[in-house]
Design a protein around this motif. Structure first.
Motif, PDB file in Angstrom:
ATOM      1  N   SER A 120      17.578   3.874   1.647  1.00 21.29           N
ATOM      2  CA  SER A 120      15.742   4.295   1.827  1.00 21.29           C
ATOM      3  C   SER A 120      15.051   2.835   1.512  1.00 21.29           C
ATOM      4  O   SER A 120      15.228   2.225   0.035  1.00 21.29           O
ATOM      5  CB  SER A 120      15.101   5.083   1.181  1.00 21.29           C
ATOM      6  OG  SER A 120      13.710   5.732   1.402  1.00 21.29           O
ATOM      7  N   HIS A 123      12.646  10.243  -5.188  1.00 21.78           N
ATOM      8  CA  HIS A 123      12.967   9.697  -3.205  1.00 21.78           C
ATOM      9  C   HIS A 123      14.632  10.249  -3.702  1.00 21.78           C
ATOM     10  O   HIS A 123      15.328  10.256  -5.348  1.00 21.78           O
ATOM     11  CB  HIS A 123      13.357   8.539  -3.817  1.00 21.78           C
ATOM     12  CG  HIS A 123      11.974   7.995  -3.060  1.00 21.78           C
ATOM     13  ND1 HIS A 123      11.659   7.686  -1.399  1.00 21.78           N
ATOM     14  CD2 HIS A 123      10.964   7.056  -3.696  1.00 21.78           C
ATOM     15  CE1 HIS A 123      10.551   7.403  -1.983  1.00 21.78           C
ATOM     16  NE2 HIS A 123       9.583   6.697  -3.054  1.00 21.78           N
ATOM     17  N   ALA A 171      11.541  11.164   0.474  1.00 27.66           N
ATOM     18  CA  ALA A 171      10.261  10.913  -0.094  1.00 27.66           C
ATOM     19  C   ALA A 171       9.293  11.804   0.124  1.00 27.66           C
ATOM     20  O   ALA A 171       8.960  12.631   0.271  1.00 27.66           O
ATOM     21  CB  ALA A 171       9.539   9.434   1.019  1.00 27.66           C
TER      22      ALA A 171
END
Length: 303
Positions: free
Chosen positions: A148, A221, A230
């Motif tokens: 991410s 997250h 998220a």
């Protein structure tokens, strides 16, 4: 669920990164230099890079790399620590001034630390061959796949990824949180220090929670069973010092609209000290599933 942080002072920071120019290709090892980088950055600025690694067995690593470019000088303030047993110990503590390069944000090697970067300037690995705190003879942090990547509240780049910490002849898998923020010295500091929680478990799951500050909400997250998400609607309750005898020193969190909730608490042998770096354990509930994590909380400054 969110895909981005709120903006605020993001414009100023993003402009600063644009002025600094694109990162050059190449790699740097111990005492090595990147060729072809022109001297003197576009603006005097402060750059902060943080690397936070957590493993299920309680092994933890934090690297704080503070670099300030003023004129032709680059002031370095590096503080890297490892928790492999009962306490944190230093790997690198460096205060130095060197000639500034255009990519003033790039991590530089020290006598005790080698740096390897990728084609886009990202950190690939850090190798510590002469740890200042004694103990393990060799420590290497190896960054793996980023799961991410997002933009923080003032335009900083942040990411969550898979990583490993190699300690002598063994490799410890875990979760790596990365943050790089910058501020032109002519711009006032726009935000306050914030507390970040980083956790990993034995299944390869990861969790990062940023405690809210003035004007910024708490966000999280998650990397759970191979799915990244998220979250912006997060409730985080800090321990209540008024509880009888302080018998429940736990942070409690909940993600609105989901079944994800849990609590964090310091390890039983951990001395919170001034509260800037605390090793912790966590219990996270995902519906009826119970996950057990290890990690730590760190207070991260703004540039």
């Amino acid at each position: 669920m969110i895909g981005r942080w709120p903006s605020g002072a993001a414009g100023a920071a993003l402009v600063l990164f644009a002025c600094a120019g694109p990162p050059p290709d190449g790699t740097a090892e111990a005492r090595g230099e990147i060729a072809g980088e022109p001297l003197t950055p576009a603006v005097d600025a402060r750059y902060l890079t943080h690397l936070l690694f957590a493993a299920d067995d309680g092994t933890a690593f934090i690297g704080s790399f503070d670099q300030t470019a003023e004129g032709e000088d680059l002031l370095l303030d590096y503080d890297v620590r490892l928790a492999e047993g009962e306490a944190w110990r230093p790997l690198v503590r460096t205060h130095d001034t060197v000639s500034v390069a255009r990519a003033a944000w790039r991590l530089l090697p020290t006598p005790a630390m080698a740096v390897r970067v990728g084609d886009a300037g990202q950190v690939v690995s850090l190798l510590f061959t002469e740890p200042e705190g004694g103990g393990t003879e060799s420590v290497r942090l190896v960054a793996g796949e980023e799961v991410s990547v997002w933009t923080g509240p003032t335009g900083q780049r942040e990411s969550l990824g898979i990583a490993a910490l190699e300690l002598d002849d063994r490799a410890v898998p875990g979760i790596l949180f990365f943050r790089r923020a910058a501020r032109a010295l002519s711009i006032p500091v726009a935000s306050t220090d914030g507390q970040t929680f980083v956790f990993a478990d034995s299944l390869g799951n990861g969790l990062v929670v940023h405690a809210g500050t003035i004007g910024q909400p708490t966000v999280a997250h998650t990397w759970l069973h191979g799915i990244e998400a998220a979250w912006g609607d997060v409730t985080l309750e800090s321990p209540d010092p008024g509880r009888t005898g302080g018998s429940d020193p736990a942070w409690r969190f909940e993600i609105s609209g989901t079944t994800v909730r849990g609590s964090f608490r310091p390890l039983t042998d951990e001395d919170p000290g001034d509260g800037t770096l605390i090793r912790m354990e966590a219990i996270v509930y995902v519906g009826t599933e119970v996950l057990y994590f290890n990690g730590f909380a760190a207070t991260l400054p703004s540039p």
